[in-house]
Every structure is written in C-alpha cells, then in structure tokens.
Design a protein around this motif. Sequence first.
Motif, PDB file in Angstrom:
ATOM      1  N   ARG A   9      17.596  -3.248  -2.040  1.00 34.92           N
ATOM      2  CA  ARG A   9      17.442  -2.419  -3.242  1.00 34.92           C
ATOM      3  C   ARG A   9      16.267  -1.455  -3.090  1.00 34.92           C
ATOM      4  O   ARG A   9      16.357  -0.284  -3.499  1.00 34.92           O
ATOM      5  N   MET A  10      15.187  -1.952  -2.519  1.00 33.31           N
ATOM      6  CA  MET A  10      14.056  -1.054  -2.275  1.00 33.31           C
ATOM      7  C   MET A  10      14.436   0.061  -1.294  1.00 33.31           C
ATOM      8  O   MET A  10      14.052   1.222  -1.478  1.00 33.31           O
ATOM      9  N   ARG A  11      15.200  -0.274  -0.279  1.00 34.68           N
ATOM     10  CA  ARG A  11      15.626   0.739   0.686  1.00 34.68           C
ATOM     11  C   ARG A  11      16.538   1.779   0.023  1.00 34.68           C
ATOM     12  O   ARG A  11      16.431   2.984   0.291  1.00 34.68           O
ATOM     13  N   ALA A  12      17.445   1.342  -0.856  1.00 31.48           N
ATOM     14  CA  ALA A  12      18.315   2.292  -1.559  1.00 31.48           C
ATOM     15  C   ALA A  12      17.504   3.224  -2.464  1.00 31.48           C
ATOM     16  O   ALA A  12      17.773   4.435  -2.551  1.00 31.48           O
ATOM     17  N   LEU A  13      16.487   2.653  -3.143  1.00 34.65           N
ATOM     18  CA  LEU A  13      15.650   3.490  -3.999  1.00 34.65           C
ATOM     19  C   LEU A  13      14.863   4.507  -3.174  1.00 34.65           C
ATOM     20  O   LEU A  13      14.719   5.677  -3.572  1.00 34.65           O
ATOM     21  N   LEU A  14      14.384   4.083  -2.002  1.00 32.58           N
ATOM     22  CA  LEU A  14      13.673   5.022  -1.140  1.00 32.58           C
ATOM     23  C   LEU A  14      14.607   6.120  -0.616  1.00 32.58           C
ATOM     24  O   LEU A  14      14.191   7.273  -0.461  1.00 32.58           O
ATOM     25  N   ALA A  15      15.847   5.763  -0.334  1.00 39.24           N
ATOM     26  CA  ALA A  15      16.809   6.790   0.098  1.00 39.24           C
ATOM     27  C   ALA A  15      17.039   7.814  -1.009  1.00 39.24           C
ATOM     28  O   ALA A  15      17.132   9.027  -0.747  1.00 39.24           O
ATOM     29  N   ASP A  16      17.124   7.344  -2.264  1.00 39.88           N
ATOM     30  CA  ASP A  16      17.247   8.285  -3.382  1.00 39.88           C
ATOM     31  C   ASP A  16      16.011   9.166  -3.512  1.00 39.88           C
ATOM     32  O   ASP A  16      16.128  10.372  -3.801  1.00 39.88           O
ATOM     33  N   ARG A  17      14.842   8.550  -3.296  1.00 46.24           N
ATOM     34  CA  ARG A  17      13.612   9.342  -3.335  1.00 46.24           C
ATOM     35  C   ARG A  17      13.619  10.416  -2.251  1.00 46.24           C
ATOM     36  O   ARG A  17      13.193  11.562  -2.476  1.00 46.24           O
ATOM     37  N   SER A  18      14.102  10.095  -1.081  1.00 41.24           N
ATOM     38  CA  SER A  18      14.157  11.067   0.008  1.00 41.24           C
ATOM     39  C   SER A  18      15.072  12.228  -0.338  1.00 41.24           C
ATOM     40  O   SER A  18      14.730  13.405  -0.127  1.00 41.24           O
ATOM     41  N   ARG A  40       0.824  -1.213   0.000  1.00 39.28           N
ATOM     42  CA  ARG A  40       0.000   0.000   0.000  1.00 39.28           C
ATOM     43  C   ARG A  40       0.857   1.263   0.000  1.00 39.28           C
ATOM     44  O   ARG A  40       0.496   2.276  -0.610  1.00 39.28           O
ATOM     45  N   ASP A  41       1.983   1.212   0.691  1.00 38.68           N
ATOM     46  CA  ASP A  41       2.833   2.403   0.762  1.00 38.68           C
ATOM     47  C   ASP A  41       3.447   2.765  -0.584  1.00 38.68           C
ATOM     48  O   ASP A  41       3.607   3.955  -0.894  1.00 38.68           O
ATOM     49  N   VAL A  42       3.804   1.772  -1.362  1.00 41.85           N
ATOM     50  CA  VAL A  42       4.509   2.037  -2.625  1.00 41.85           C
ATOM     51  C   VAL A  42       3.580   1.983  -3.825  1.00 41.85           C
ATOM     52  O   VAL A  42       4.042   1.911  -4.966  1.00 41.85           O
ATOM     53  N   ALA A  43       2.278   2.055  -3.585  1.00 42.98           N
ATOM     54  CA  ALA A  43       1.329   1.922  -4.700  1.00 42.98           C
ATOM     55  C   ALA A  43       1.424   3.091  -5.674  1.00 42.98           C
ATOM     56  O   ALA A  43       1.122   2.938  -6.864  1.00 42.98           O
ATOM     57  N   GLY A  44       1.858   4.272  -5.213  1.00 41.37           N
ATOM     58  CA  GLY A  44       1.904   5.437  -6.085  1.00 41.37           C
ATOM     59  C   GLY A  44       3.210   5.623  -6.819  1.00 41.37           C
ATOM     60  O   GLY A  44       3.337   6.581  -7.591  1.00 41.37           O
ATOM     61  N   ASP A  45       4.183   4.752  -6.625  1.00 41.45           N
ATOM     62  CA  ASP A  45       5.492   4.869  -7.269  1.00 41.45           C
ATOM     63  C   ASP A  45       5.680   3.688  -8.205  1.00 41.45           C
ATOM     64  O   ASP A  45       5.636   2.526  -7.775  1.00 41.45           O
ATOM     65  N   GLY A  46       5.897   3.960  -9.494  1.00 41.63           N
ATOM     66  CA  GLY A  46       5.997   2.879 -10.470  1.00 41.63           C
ATOM     67  C   GLY A  46       7.176   1.957 -10.237  1.00 41.63           C
ATOM     68  O   GLY A  46       7.038   0.729 -10.251  1.00 41.63           O
ATOM     69  N   ALA A  47       8.370   2.546  -9.998  1.00 40.51           N
ATOM     70  CA  ALA A  47       9.565   1.719  -9.798  1.00 40.51           C
ATOM     71  C   ALA A  47       9.449   0.885  -8.531  1.00 40.51           C
ATOM     72  O   ALA A  47       9.748  -0.325  -8.521  1.00 40.51           O
ATOM     73  N   LEU A  48       9.004   1.493  -7.454  1.00 41.15           N
ATOM     74  CA  LEU A  48       8.840   0.752  -6.201  1.00 41.15           C
ATOM     75  C   LEU A  48       7.729  -0.287  -6.309  1.00 41.15           C
ATOM     76  O   LEU A  48       7.820  -1.361  -5.699  1.00 41.15           O
TER      77      LEU A  48
END
Length: 325
Positions: free
Chosen positions: A191-200, A129-137
């Motif tokens: 990998r998901m955590r690294a992508l979220l860090a980039d998003r931040s 549910r948290d990553v539903a709005g992000d295509g890559a995630l």
Amino acid sequence: IDTDTRRRALYMAVRHSLTTERRTMRWFDDLPLSRKLVAVSTAIAVPIALAGAAVAFAVARIGAGSDADLARITTTLQRIGSIESQFVQTRVSVRDALLSRTPEERAIHAGHVDTLLTSVASQSAALTRDVAGDGALRALDAEYGRMLTGFVDIGGRVMGLDAQGDKVGAVALMHAECIPRATALRAHLGRMRALLADRSKAVEAASAAAITRAALVGGLVVALLLAVGLLGATAVARRLQRSIAQLAAQAVALAEGDVRERPLPATRDEIGTLARDLARVAAAERGWPRQPRRSPRARWSARSPSAPPRTPSAARCRGWRGACS
C-alpha cells in the motif's frame, strides 16, 4: 484642492513628460545612423533574450525540483523493495532454523535471522525519515512500525521455543503468527508503494503543467516585447523617413531656385549635417548676385556687341565649319 490647481498639476506633469521625451529623442537623434541601427536592434534583442533566459531558468528550476522529488520517491520505493525481500529471506531463514538437525546449523540460521532483522530495522528507520514530510505516508509508516514490532516479537518467541527444543510449538507458532504477520507487513508495504507511485505521477503531472505555464507566459512576454520593439522600430523608421523627405523637398526647392531660409534640425547625425550643408548652399545662393534671365539672342548679342546684324540667309549659310564664301 480646487480645479485650477489640479489643471495646473496635470499640465506640469504632461509638460515634464513631453520634455523628458524630447530630451530622450534628442539624444537618440544625435546618434549616427549606424549607432541608431545598433541601438534599435539592441533594444529589441536584449529584452527578448532576457525573457528567454528567464523562461529557461524557470523551466530548469521546475525540472530540478521535480527531479529531486522523483529521486526521493525512487529511493523510498527501492527501500521498500529491499525491506520486502529481507522479510522473505527472514521467513526462509526461520524455517531453515526450525528444520536444522544440528546445533551448528541452527546457530548459523539463527545468526542469519538476527542479521536480517537488524537490516530490516535500519531500513525501516531510514524509511521513517524519508516519509517524514508526507502526512499520509507518515501515518502508514507509523502503522508499519507497530506491525514490525509485533513481527519481531513473534519471531523471537519462535526462535526461543526452537532453542528450548520445542520444535512442534515453534512450527505451530510460526504458522499461526509469524507467517500471517509477515504477509500483512508485505501487504502494508505494498500500500505504501502504491501511494508512492501515485505521488510520482502527481509530481510528474505538476512539473509538466508548471513547465507549460512557464513556457506560455514566456512566449506571451516575448511576443509582447517583440511587438513593442517593432512599434519602436517603426516609429524610428518613420522619423527618419520624415527627415529624409524634408531634405529631399529642400533639395528640389533649391534646384528650382527657391533659396528661402528654412529652420535647421537640431540633430547632429548625418541627416542634420546634410540639412546644414543644404542651408549653407542656399545661403550662398542668396548672397550671390544673380543676373536677370535673358533670351538666347540677347546673350549672343552681349557676347559680340560689335558684330553687324546678320541676314537670315547669312545665318543659314553660317555653319559649324565656317562662313559661306
């Protein structure tokens, strides 16, 4: 439309504009000087204050939006960390269940494994549910869901073999399938955590850039309003200076005897009142009978017509204490 009609329309537009400006300035000229000062100060301060408030509101909205995005990213990162720790605990509980010597110990560890897998499933659903709005995630989460399903199936097979008493087969399956799948899951979550860090970092950079743009635009607007206000204040000051200079010239002319009638200002402020007072003084001077200018001897003779003419010696002898004896 012919040329004469265009000229007539342009003339009427300019005339209407000038008439409106005259009416506005007439309303302003009728104000007392104190109210003029208040009006000019308000005209300068209020737009600047409104522009500053708009900039502050825009910066606050930008900050609130970025804070909300960062809060969602932080929550997702915390959820990923919780899932990773539960994977580690699940692997340890499966190992303890395989190494248990009594059915009671095995049942305790098996129950712990079931609880951990249930919690992992709940956290994974929340992560989806948290990553539903992000295509890559969302793509990474879909791959994570498939990997998690395979891990749960392998874990169930390991626990089934252990329940049947085939500990050798359970340990072999655990080392062959369960542990590698758990490691792959943790790497995928990394990998998901690294992508979220980039998003931040991207959200923080975008927020800083938006705040900078809002501050720059607000500063330009405030500077423009300040410049317009100063120009308006300068125009009002010159208008007052011109009126005061005219009054000063009229007063000097009146003191020199020039009592000609002059046009009166149409304003009702202090300057207009003083101009009308000077006009009344000039009118009174025009209506008062004026005597021709005479010499001092003629004025003395007019004051004492019966006095005999005095000789220079008598004039020298006469002083302020009385006549000479």
